[in-house]
Design a protein around this motif. Sequence first.
Motif, short mmCIF file in Angstrom:
data_model
loop_
_atom_site.label_atom_id
_atom_site.label_comp_id
_atom_site.label_asym_id
_atom_site.label_seq_id
_atom_site.Cartn_x
_atom_site.Cartn_y
_atom_site.Cartn_z
N PRO A 74 0.84 -1.26 -0.02
CA PRO A 74 -0.18 -0.07 0.16
C PRO A 74 0.97 1.23 0.04
CG PRO A 74 0.01 -1.14 2.23
CD PRO A 74 0.49 -2.01 1.24
N TYR A 75 2.00 1.20 0.75
CA TYR A 75 2.82 2.45 0.76
C TYR A 75 3.12 2.81 -0.67
CZ TYR A 75 6.69 5.78 1.44
OH TYR A 75 7.39 6.89 1.62
N ASN A 76 3.87 1.80 -1.43
CA ASN A 76 4.20 1.84 -2.56
C ASN A 76 3.28 2.41 -3.82
OD1 ASN A 76 6.12 0.17 -1.11
ND2 ASN A 76 6.91 -0.79 -3.05
N THR A 77 1.97 1.90 -3.36
CA THR A 77 0.90 2.35 -4.34
C THR A 77 0.54 3.58 -4.41
OG1 THR A 77 -0.11 0.19 -4.23
CG2 THR A 77 -1.41 1.53 -5.06
N ALA A 78 0.27 4.17 -2.81
CA ALA A 78 -0.01 5.57 -2.63
C ALA A 78 0.91 6.39 -3.17
CB ALA A 78 -0.40 5.77 -1.24
N THR A 79 2.39 6.30 -2.95
CA THR A 79 3.10 7.05 -3.40
C THR A 79 3.32 7.15 -5.08
OG1 THR A 79 4.83 6.31 -1.57
CG2 THR A 79 5.99 7.20 -3.43
N ILE A 80 3.07 6.11 -5.62
CA ILE A 80 2.99 6.14 -7.05
C ILE A 80 1.93 7.15 -7.54
CG2 ILE A 80 2.69 4.83 -9.20
CD1 ILE A 80 4.09 2.43 -7.73
N LEU A 81 0.71 6.97 -6.76
CA LEU A 81 -0.46 7.84 -7.01
C LEU A 81 -0.19 9.07 -6.99
CD1 LEU A 81 -3.28 5.81 -5.23
CD2 LEU A 81 -2.74 5.92 -7.67
N TYR A 82 0.79 9.45 -5.95
CA TYR A 82 1.04 10.85 -5.76
C TYR A 82 1.98 11.57 -7.08
CZ TYR A 82 3.93 14.95 -4.26
OH TYR A 82 4.66 16.18 -4.21
N TYR A 83 2.89 10.78 -7.37
CA TYR A 83 3.88 11.11 -8.43
C TYR A 83 3.26 11.15 -9.78
CZ TYR A 83 8.16 10.61 -5.36
OH TYR A 83 9.19 10.90 -4.58
N ARG A 84 2.23 10.12 -9.91
CA ARG A 84 1.31 10.39 -11.10
C ARG A 84 0.41 11.64 -11.25
NH1 ARG A 84 -2.70 5.87 -12.04
NH2 ARG A 84 -2.94 6.93 -13.95
N SER A 85 -0.05 12.16 -10.07
CA SER A 85 -0.92 13.23 -9.70
C SER A 85 -0.11 14.54 -10.56
CB SER A 85 -1.57 13.43 -8.55
OG SER A 85 -0.37 13.75 -7.67
N LYS A 86 1.46 14.51 -9.98
CA LYS A 86 2.22 15.63 -10.24
C LYS A 86 2.64 15.85 -11.82
CE LYS A 86 3.27 17.77 -7.11
NZ LYS A 86 2.70 19.18 -6.80
N LEU A 87 2.43 14.66 -12.60
CA LEU A 87 2.97 14.59 -13.99
C LEU A 87 2.26 15.82 -14.86
CD1 LEU A 87 3.32 10.75 -14.75
CD2 LEU A 87 5.05 12.60 -14.36
N LYS A 88 2.78 16.44 -15.59
CA LYS A 88 2.22 17.51 -16.36
C LYS A 88 1.32 17.07 -17.40
CE LYS A 88 5.92 20.81 -16.00
NZ LYS A 88 7.04 21.63 -16.69
N SER A 89 1.50 15.54 -17.66
CA SER A 89 0.75 14.95 -18.76
C SER A 89 -0.66 14.40 -18.30
CB SER A 89 1.34 13.90 -19.34
OG SER A 89 1.81 12.87 -18.44
N LYS B 242 -4.27 10.62 -0.63
CA LYS B 242 -4.30 11.04 0.53
C LYS B 242 -5.27 10.07 1.54
CE LYS B 242 -6.33 15.44 2.64
NZ LYS B 242 -7.56 14.83 3.47
N ASN B 243 -6.50 9.61 1.01
CA ASN B 243 -6.94 8.60 1.75
C ASN B 243 -6.11 7.55 2.28
OD1 ASN B 243 -9.56 7.64 2.86
ND2 ASN B 243 -9.54 6.04 1.26
N ALA B 244 -5.49 6.72 1.32
CA ALA B 244 -4.54 5.73 1.47
C ALA B 244 -3.45 6.04 2.75
CB ALA B 244 -3.87 5.27 0.29
N PHE B 245 -2.87 7.07 2.47
CA PHE B 245 -1.79 7.61 3.56
C PHE B 245 -2.31 7.60 4.73
CE2 PHE B 245 1.22 8.54 -0.04
CZ PHE B 245 2.18 7.59 0.49
N GLU B 246 -3.63 8.46 4.96
CA GLU B 246 -4.29 8.68 6.12
C GLU B 246 -4.48 7.12 6.83
OE1 GLU B 246 -7.69 10.92 5.00
OE2 GLU B 246 -6.55 12.77 5.36
N LEU B 247 -5.02 6.23 6.12
CA LEU B 247 -5.15 5.04 6.67
C LEU B 247 -4.11 4.16 7.10
CD1 LEU B 247 -8.04 4.10 4.21
CD2 LEU B 247 -8.70 4.53 6.57
N MET B 248 -2.84 4.75 6.65
CA MET B 248 -1.78 4.17 6.97
C MET B 248 -1.17 4.78 8.18
SD MET B 248 0.43 2.98 3.55
CE MET B 248 -0.55 3.83 2.29
#
Length: 246
Positions: free
Chosen positions: A200-215, A229-235
């Motif tokens: 779950p940590y890896n998944t949430a981290t990847i979601l964050y980086y994808r959200s920051k991509l200009k594309s 945000k939801n995933a990290f709060e639950l962790m």
Amino acid sequence: ALLAAGSIASASDSGVYSFRAQRSLDKGKFAKGYNQLERALLASRKEADLLSEGRVLIAMAQIRTMSLDLDFADSLLSVVRKEVLDQGTLLQYTKVKISLLNAQEKYREATKICSAYDEKALKKNEETAQAAFYGECAIAYAAVRSDRAPDALKMTGKRSDKKGGFYAFIAARMADLSGSGEADSLYRVAEENAIKANKPYNTATILYYRSKLKSTPKNEATDLKARCKNAFELMGLPNNAKRCGE
């Protein structure tokens, strides 16, 4: 794995707590895992075992880096007695130090540590530990546009499963930092693998980086941030959750 607490004698109290901590962290239970490492630290000091103490401090610093408590992570590493560390633990210490510098975006400092590490000593360590080291170095090299980046990625692949999520994540971070259009597709591969492996940590981290991509389209980025945000709060990782919400 992003965290390796190190081999602590399993029969000792510090070893028992460290083993329990690793199991908790594998399940995404960071607060519980960190609490168990704090107990392991006290036990190692009761045992007067400086090597075990160093391993626990390094593991704690890794978690603090992952949870974006970067100053605290630095302070934990600063009290590790490097002169008592064995070869495997020294590599783990170095990898965590590079990981911390990357998190602080001090990429040039990270590359200096990478290039100075003894290659012969590195080869004597377990392949997973080598892969983790090369992966962090590949990210640092990519960030400063070093021509050593491709070789570091190549070594990451040689020391890990190229079909696994770790390799894809390192390649994605490198593409992201280099401004390559491949970043999103690589992140998606890494995300799929992280979900399958129940990381779950890896998944949430990847979601964050994808959200920051200009594309990434704005509406999709908003959704990715909300999931992150939801995933990290639950962790139980408020700093990471806050970053996702920004």
